[in-house]
Motif scaffolding. Structure first.
Motif, PDB file in Angstrom:
ATOM      1  N   LEU A  73      -1.983 -21.741 -37.806  1.00  0.00           N
ATOM      2  CA  LEU A  73      -3.070 -22.078 -38.712  1.00  0.00           C
ATOM      3  C   LEU A  73      -4.035 -23.057 -38.047  1.00  0.00           C
ATOM      4  O   LEU A  73      -3.618 -24.035 -37.433  1.00  0.00           O
ATOM      5  CB  LEU A  73      -2.508 -22.698 -39.999  1.00  0.00           C
ATOM      6  N   VAL A  74      -5.335 -22.769 -38.162  1.00  0.00           N
ATOM      7  CA  VAL A  74      -6.360 -23.689 -37.671  1.00  0.00           C
ATOM      8  C   VAL A  74      -7.057 -24.367 -38.845  1.00  0.00           C
ATOM      9  O   VAL A  74      -7.265 -25.571 -38.846  1.00  0.00           O
ATOM     10  CB  VAL A  74      -7.395 -22.965 -36.780  1.00  0.00           C
ATOM     11  N   ASP A  75      -7.425 -23.568 -39.863  1.00  0.00           N
ATOM     12  CA  ASP A  75      -8.101 -24.136 -41.031  1.00  0.00           C
ATOM     13  C   ASP A  75      -7.756 -23.310 -42.260  1.00  0.00           C
ATOM     14  O   ASP A  75      -8.220 -22.184 -42.404  1.00  0.00           O
ATOM     15  CB  ASP A  75      -9.620 -24.164 -40.819  1.00  0.00           C
ATOM     16  N   GLY A  76      -6.941 -23.879 -43.135  1.00  0.00           N
ATOM     17  CA  GLY A  76      -6.532 -23.172 -44.342  1.00  0.00           C
ATOM     18  C   GLY A  76      -7.271 -23.617 -45.582  1.00  0.00           C
ATOM     19  O   GLY A  76      -6.940 -23.184 -46.685  1.00  0.00           O
ATOM     20  N   ARG A  77      -8.292 -24.482 -45.426  1.00  0.00           N
ATOM     21  CA  ARG A  77      -8.955 -25.030 -46.602  1.00  0.00           C
ATOM     22  C   ARG A  77     -10.447 -24.728 -46.685  1.00  0.00           C
ATOM     23  O   ARG A  77     -10.999 -24.618 -47.767  1.00  0.00           O
ATOM     24  CB  ARG A  77      -8.761 -26.559 -46.628  1.00  0.00           C
ATOM     25  N   VAL A  78     -11.140 -24.620 -45.543  1.00  0.00           N
ATOM     26  CA  VAL A  78     -12.595 -24.466 -45.581  1.00  0.00           C
ATOM     27  C   VAL A  78     -12.965 -23.179 -46.330  1.00  0.00           C
ATOM     28  O   VAL A  78     -12.379 -22.117 -46.086  1.00  0.00           O
ATOM     29  CB  VAL A  78     -13.185 -24.456 -44.155  1.00  0.00           C
ATOM     30  N   PRO A  79     -13.917 -23.230 -47.280  1.00  0.00           N
ATOM     31  CA  PRO A  79     -14.366 -22.012 -47.968  1.00  0.00           C
ATOM     32  C   PRO A  79     -14.904 -20.996 -46.962  1.00  0.00           C
ATOM     33  O   PRO A  79     -15.631 -21.365 -46.026  1.00  0.00           O
ATOM     34  CB  PRO A  79     -15.472 -22.524 -48.890  1.00  0.00           C
ATOM     35  N   LEU A  80     -14.545 -19.749 -47.165  1.00  0.00           N
ATOM     36  CA  LEU A  80     -14.811 -18.719 -46.153  1.00  0.00           C
ATOM     37  C   LEU A  80     -15.411 -17.474 -46.796  1.00  0.00           C
ATOM     38  O   LEU A  80     -14.918 -16.984 -47.811  1.00  0.00           O
ATOM     39  CB  LEU A  80     -13.494 -18.363 -45.452  1.00  0.00           C
ATOM     40  N   VAL A  81     -16.495 -16.963 -46.188  1.00  0.00           N
ATOM     41  CA  VAL A  81     -17.083 -15.680 -46.568  1.00  0.00           C
ATOM     42  C   VAL A  81     -17.089 -14.792 -45.330  1.00  0.00           C
ATOM     43  O   VAL A  81     -17.487 -15.225 -44.245  1.00  0.00           O
ATOM     44  CB  VAL A  81     -18.518 -15.832 -47.112  1.00  0.00           C
ATOM     45  N   VAL A  82     -16.620 -13.555 -45.485  1.00  0.00           N
ATOM     46  CA  VAL A  82     -16.617 -12.580 -44.389  1.00  0.00           C
ATOM     47  C   VAL A  82     -17.674 -11.522 -44.666  1.00  0.00           C
ATOM     48  O   VAL A  82     -17.708 -10.946 -45.768  1.00  0.00           O
ATOM     49  CB  VAL A  82     -15.235 -11.923 -44.232  1.00  0.00           C
ATOM     50  N   LEU A  83     -18.540 -11.263 -43.686  1.00  0.00           N
ATOM     51  CA  LEU A  83     -19.571 -10.230 -43.805  1.00  0.00           C
ATOM     52  C   LEU A  83     -19.095  -8.941 -43.127  1.00  0.00           C
ATOM     53  O   LEU A  83     -18.609  -8.976 -41.990  1.00  0.00           O
ATOM     54  CB  LEU A  83     -20.863 -10.687 -43.132  1.00  0.00           C
ATOM     55  N   ILE A  84     -19.223  -7.805 -43.823  1.00  0.00           N
ATOM     56  CA  ILE A  84     -18.855  -6.507 -43.256  1.00  0.00           C
ATOM     57  C   ILE A  84     -19.934  -5.488 -43.592  1.00  0.00           C
ATOM     58  O   ILE A  84     -20.746  -5.695 -44.508  1.00  0.00           O
ATOM     59  CB  ILE A  84     -17.490  -5.994 -43.783  1.00  0.00           C
ATOM     60  N   ASN A  85     -19.939  -4.376 -42.849  1.00  0.00           N
ATOM     61  CA  ASN A  85     -20.814  -3.252 -43.179  1.00  0.00           C
ATOM     62  C   ASN A  85     -20.135  -1.946 -42.778  1.00  0.00           C
ATOM     63  O   ASN A  85     -18.960  -1.931 -42.424  1.00  0.00           O
ATOM     64  CB  ASN A  85     -22.192  -3.411 -42.523  1.00  0.00           C
ATOM     65  N   GLY A  86     -20.888  -0.861 -42.818  1.00  0.00           N
ATOM     66  CA  GLY A  86     -20.301   0.454 -42.570  1.00  0.00           C
ATOM     67  C   GLY A  86     -19.864   0.696 -41.148  1.00  0.00           C
ATOM     68  O   GLY A  86     -19.237   1.720 -40.855  1.00  0.00           O
ATOM     69  N   ILE A  87     -20.167  -0.224 -40.226  1.00  0.00           N
ATOM     70  CA  ILE A  87     -19.716  -0.091 -38.842  1.00  0.00           C
ATOM     71  C   ILE A  87     -18.522  -0.996 -38.569  1.00  0.00           C
ATOM     72  O   ILE A  87     -17.836  -0.854 -37.555  1.00  0.00           O
ATOM     73  CB  ILE A  87     -20.882  -0.385 -37.875  1.00  0.00           C
ATOM     74  N   SER A  88     -18.246  -1.925 -39.459  1.00  0.00           N
ATOM     75  CA  SER A  88     -17.056  -2.783 -39.311  1.00  0.00           C
ATOM     76  C   SER A  88     -15.821  -1.887 -39.410  1.00  0.00           C
ATOM     77  O   SER A  88     -15.617  -1.222 -40.424  1.00  0.00           O
ATOM     78  CB  SER A  88     -17.018  -3.838 -40.409  1.00  0.00           C
ATOM     79  N   ALA A  89     -15.013  -1.884 -38.375  1.00  0.00           N
ATOM     80  CA  ALA A  89     -13.906  -0.919 -38.344  1.00  0.00           C
ATOM     81  C   ALA A  89     -12.676  -1.527 -37.689  1.00  0.00           C
ATOM     82  O   ALA A  89     -12.733  -2.544 -37.002  1.00  0.00           O
ATOM     83  CB  ALA A  89     -14.334   0.339 -37.573  1.00  0.00           C
ATOM     84  N   SER A  90     -11.529  -0.885 -37.959  1.00  0.00           N
ATOM     85  CA  SER A  90     -10.275  -1.169 -37.273  1.00  0.00           C
ATOM     86  C   SER A  90      -9.889  -2.636 -37.390  1.00  0.00           C
ATOM     87  O   SER A  90      -9.556  -3.116 -38.466  1.00  0.00           O
ATOM     88  CB  SER A  90     -10.402  -0.723 -35.811  1.00  0.00           C
ATOM     89  N   ALA A  91      -9.925  -3.386 -36.275  1.00  0.00           N
ATOM     90  CA  ALA A  91      -9.525  -4.792 -36.304  1.00  0.00           C
ATOM     91  C   ALA A  91     -10.364  -5.602 -37.280  1.00  0.00           C
ATOM     92  O   ALA A  91      -9.869  -6.543 -37.913  1.00  0.00           O
ATOM     93  CB  ALA A  91      -9.627  -5.389 -34.895  1.00  0.00           C
ATOM     94  N   SER A  92     -11.638  -5.247 -37.429  1.00  0.00           N
ATOM     95  CA  SER A  92     -12.497  -5.936 -38.402  1.00  0.00           C
ATOM     96  C   SER A  92     -11.983  -5.724 -39.820  1.00  0.00           C
ATOM     97  O   SER A  92     -12.071  -6.624 -40.676  1.00  0.00           O
ATOM     98  CB  SER A  92     -13.938  -5.427 -38.304  1.00  0.00           C
ATOM     99  N   GLU A  93     -11.449  -4.548 -40.073  1.00  0.00           N
ATOM    100  CA  GLU A  93     -10.927  -4.241 -41.403  1.00  0.00           C
ATOM    101  C   GLU A  93      -9.592  -4.930 -41.651  1.00  0.00           C
ATOM    102  O   GLU A  93      -9.273  -5.288 -42.784  1.00  0.00           O
ATOM    103  CB  GLU A  93     -10.814  -2.726 -41.562  1.00  0.00           C
ATOM    104  N   ILE A  94      -8.825  -5.120 -40.593  1.00  0.00           N
ATOM    105  CA  ILE A  94      -7.575  -5.876 -40.738  1.00  0.00           C
ATOM    106  C   ILE A  94      -7.887  -7.307 -41.161  1.00  0.00           C
ATOM    107  O   ILE A  94      -7.305  -7.837 -42.116  1.00  0.00           O
ATOM    108  CB  ILE A  94      -6.773  -5.873 -39.417  1.00  0.00           C
ATOM    109  N   VAL A  95      -8.816  -7.948 -40.454  1.00  0.00           N
ATOM    110  CA  VAL A  95      -9.143  -9.348 -40.746  1.00  0.00           C
ATOM    111  C   VAL A  95      -9.770  -9.488 -42.126  1.00  0.00           C
ATOM    112  O   VAL A  95      -9.324 -10.300 -42.950  1.00  0.00           O
ATOM    113  CB  VAL A  95     -10.074  -9.918 -39.657  1.00  0.00           C
TER     114      VAL A  95
END
Length: 643
Positions: free
Chosen positions: A468-490
């Motif tokens: 763990l590096v940071d379990g508290r900071v508010p986080l937003v993940v941006l994705i689109n129709g090209i986000s694939a594979s490992a991006s989808e795992i995360v």
């Protein structure tokens, strides 16, 4: 007699001028209809994504499609498969994805375009030869690849379908007259017709067989039949025939399982690892020459004084005029420690100058910020006052984890209060890296599990507290129709564990795991899908290519923000320009003209990033006030959807 000659010459000239004018008008008319077709397809796609019906007159749509098909027929007769696919059938499939005739024609056109690109040299361009690309192709490689596929592919291979498609691809060779420039016998109509007729007989046999009658050994038998037919007709080089047969066979699988021939291994490994021996530049085409698009950090090119927009007019004394980018890359790259001389032309130079660079091992950086400042350093804060940072991952490579974690710690030291993790246009990378990136934000819980053929569980990765590096900071993940594979795992795992809010559009839906195996004793390699991965919620994000109506794939964002085509183009252009690395300093001979962008300029053209910041600011404000009902409601809705 002289008068008659002059009259005939005048008529001939007028006829040529008339044909030229008519061709010009026809091109403009075609352009109008095809622009209308593209607009129609984009409107239909946007309507599907947003759920807002497109207001298009059905009669007008029918007319546009009819005109497009007329142009397609004419272009095919003129031998333009690439243009016909790219400007017509690609859009027709947007409008009617279930149309089998469109799909069949599109596949044939695409295959013809690939054949022409591979085997027909462009007289105006110096490119990598087909002989280099097909060097080392052999029957033994094909046999080993099929054996591996039978044993390890994630689904039971349909060898009947693979054989049929392999034969069809071999037949398309005879239907592509442009190949006659390279392979003389294709210009012989008797040889081409005999070849095609005999291939058709084989296709009929395969279709009539029971599926259980055709295994991987029978695929090899049919390859042997094709080799015999070719010997008596077209007399194509065997490496060409075997490569096209094999690529046709593997085109029926998932698109991620294929053979990498010996001549393609070096480029493939470079793409996979983001590492190579070279000088550290990204190149583009400019004025028929390769040019420096951007420098890479701490590279031989940067140290030698090259700069963005430099024109590379020669490599080791050999002109690069009209060279393809692929051929330019092959000339410039080489073994680490060896020298290469680039002749550079630049605004401000009286004449081109030679730069001698020593090639080094280059690791392409996969972590980017919002924009580069005047010193070329990435700036990571989208809103410095609120302490909201922005990090973009372009790929999940070997070096990504350590650099990402170091950056997180650096941003923590700069009072980061919120983070936007941008995975848009990130098509994936290594599964292990995705697990480590996700673990950076999680102290426990499942990250991903994998299942092979027959739904057998082959692995499960759980978050470890020590990573763990940071379990508290508010986080937003941006994705689109090209986000694939490992991006989808995360993105999927952080969403399922309610650690992040996901903003953007539905991801691509590539939920499969590949492994790479060398086909010894050759240098050829086999990339093969061996498993599907599942998110913590139990969802398989992989999209079934046969079920074109299904919306149950990929990662669905908590907050959907669709972009129009023009918005995407504007956003990507500015984002690219803001990331170009130039030389430092003001010397006109070593520093190209540049623009340093601001966070506000980038936010202005990026609605998805603006929404991400709005969500984080809302969260920070609510935390300051002691509650966050809006975000809690979104997370609750997300949790209910998963059940």
């Amino acid at each position: 007699m002289q008068k008659l000659y002059e009259t005939s010459q005048s008529i001939s000239f007028q006829s040529q001028e008339k044909e030229k004018v008519e061709a010009g008008y026809q091109e403009k008319i075609d352009g109008y209809w095809l622009t209308s077709l593209a607009d129609l397809a984009m409107s239909a796609d946007l309507a599907k994504k947003t759920g807002v019906p497109a207001t298009i007159d059905p009669a007008r749509q029918e007319e546009i499609v009819r005109k497009a098909l007329e142009i397609a027929k004419r272009w095919q007769e003129q031998g333009k498969p690439q243009e016909t696919y790219g400007r017509i059938y690609r859009y027709l499939l947007f409008l009617d994805p279930k149309n089998e005739e469109y799909e069949k024609t599109a596949q044939r056109l695409l295959r013809q375009a690939i054949l022409i690109s591979m085997y027909v040299p462009d007289p105006n361009q110096d490119s990598v030869s087909w002989q280099e690309r097909r060097e080392g192709v052999s029957f033994d490689i094909v046999q080993t690849a099929l054996n591996i596929t039978a044993a390890k592919y994630v689904e039971e291979p349909n060898f009947q379908e693979m054989t049929e498609k392999a034969l069809e691809c071999c037949r398309i060779i005879a239907e592509t007259p442009q190949l006659g420039v390279t392979f003389e016998k294709i210009r012989d109509p008797n040889a081409a017709q005999s070849y095609a007729a005999k291939i058709d007989e084989l296709i009929t046999q395969v279709k009539a067989a029971a599926p259980e009658q055709i295994g991987y050994f029978q695929v090899l038998q049919y390859l042997g039949y094709v080799i015999g037919i070719n010997r008596d007709t077209l007399q194509l080089p065997l490496n060409v025939l075997m490569a096209e047969f094999t690529e046709g066979a593997y085109s029926t699988l998932d698109g991620y399982t294929y053979v990498i021939w010996p001549g393609d291994v070096t480029e493939f490994q470079k793409d996979m690892t983001n590492e190579f021996a070279g000088v550290g530049i990204v190149i583009k085409k400019k004025d028929n020459y390769p040019a420096v698009d951007s420098l890479l950090e701490d590279s031989p090119a940067q140290r030698a004084g090259l700069d963005a927009d430099d024109l590379i007019v020669a490599v080791n004394g050999k002109s690069t005029a009209n060279i393809s980018l692929e051929a330019a890359v092959r000339r410039i790259t080489g073994e680490a420690g060896t020298d290469v001389v680039l002749t550079i032309d630049r605004e401000g130079f009286d004449k081109p100058r030679d730069f001698t660079l020593t090639r080094d091992w280059i690791v392409v950086q996969t972590i980017k910020g919002l924009y580069r400042d005047e010193q070329g350093e990435w700036q990571y804060f989208a809103d410095p006052e609120e302490g909201i940072a922005y990090v973009r991952l372009t790929n999940f490579s070997n070096e990504t984890t350590s650099r990402f974690r170091n950056l997180l710690q650096q941003l923590q030291g700069q009072n980061m209060r919120g983070l936007v993790l941008d995975l848009r246009n990130n098509s994936g990378g290594f599964l292990s890296t995705a697990v480590e990136i996700a673990n950076s934000f999680l102290s426990g819980g499942t990250i991903v599990s994998t299942r092979s053929r027959n739904n057998e569980i082959t692995g499960e990765d759980k978050a470890r507290p020590d990573n763990l590096v940071d379990g508290r900071v508010p986080l937003v993940v941006l994705i689109n129709g090209i986000s694939a594979s490992a991006s989808e795992i995360v993105s999927g795992c952080l969403k399922d564990n309610q650690r992040a809010l996901v903003v953007g559009t539905r991801s691509y839906g590539k939920g499969s795991v590949q492994t790479i195996q060398t086909i010894r004793p050759t240098q050829a390699q086999m990339k093969i899908t061996i498993a599907y991965y599942y998110l913590p919620s139990g969802r398989r994000v992989h999209r079934n290519p046969q079920d074109k109506d299904s919306e149950d794939y990929g990662v669905e964002p908590d907050v959907a923000v669709e972009l129009t085509g023009s918005q995407m183009i504007e956003m990507e252009k500015l984002r690219r320009d803001a990331g170009i690395l130039h030389q430092n300093g003001s010397d006109k001979d070593t520093a190209a003209a540049r623009t340093v962008y601001t966070a506000q300029e980038i936010l202005k053209v990026d609605p998805q990033l603006r929404m991400a910041l709005l969500c984080l600011k809302s969260r920070l404000l609510a935390e300051a006030m002691g509650a966050n009902p809006a975000l809690e409601e979104v997370l609750a809705q997300s949790k209910n959807k998963q059940k």
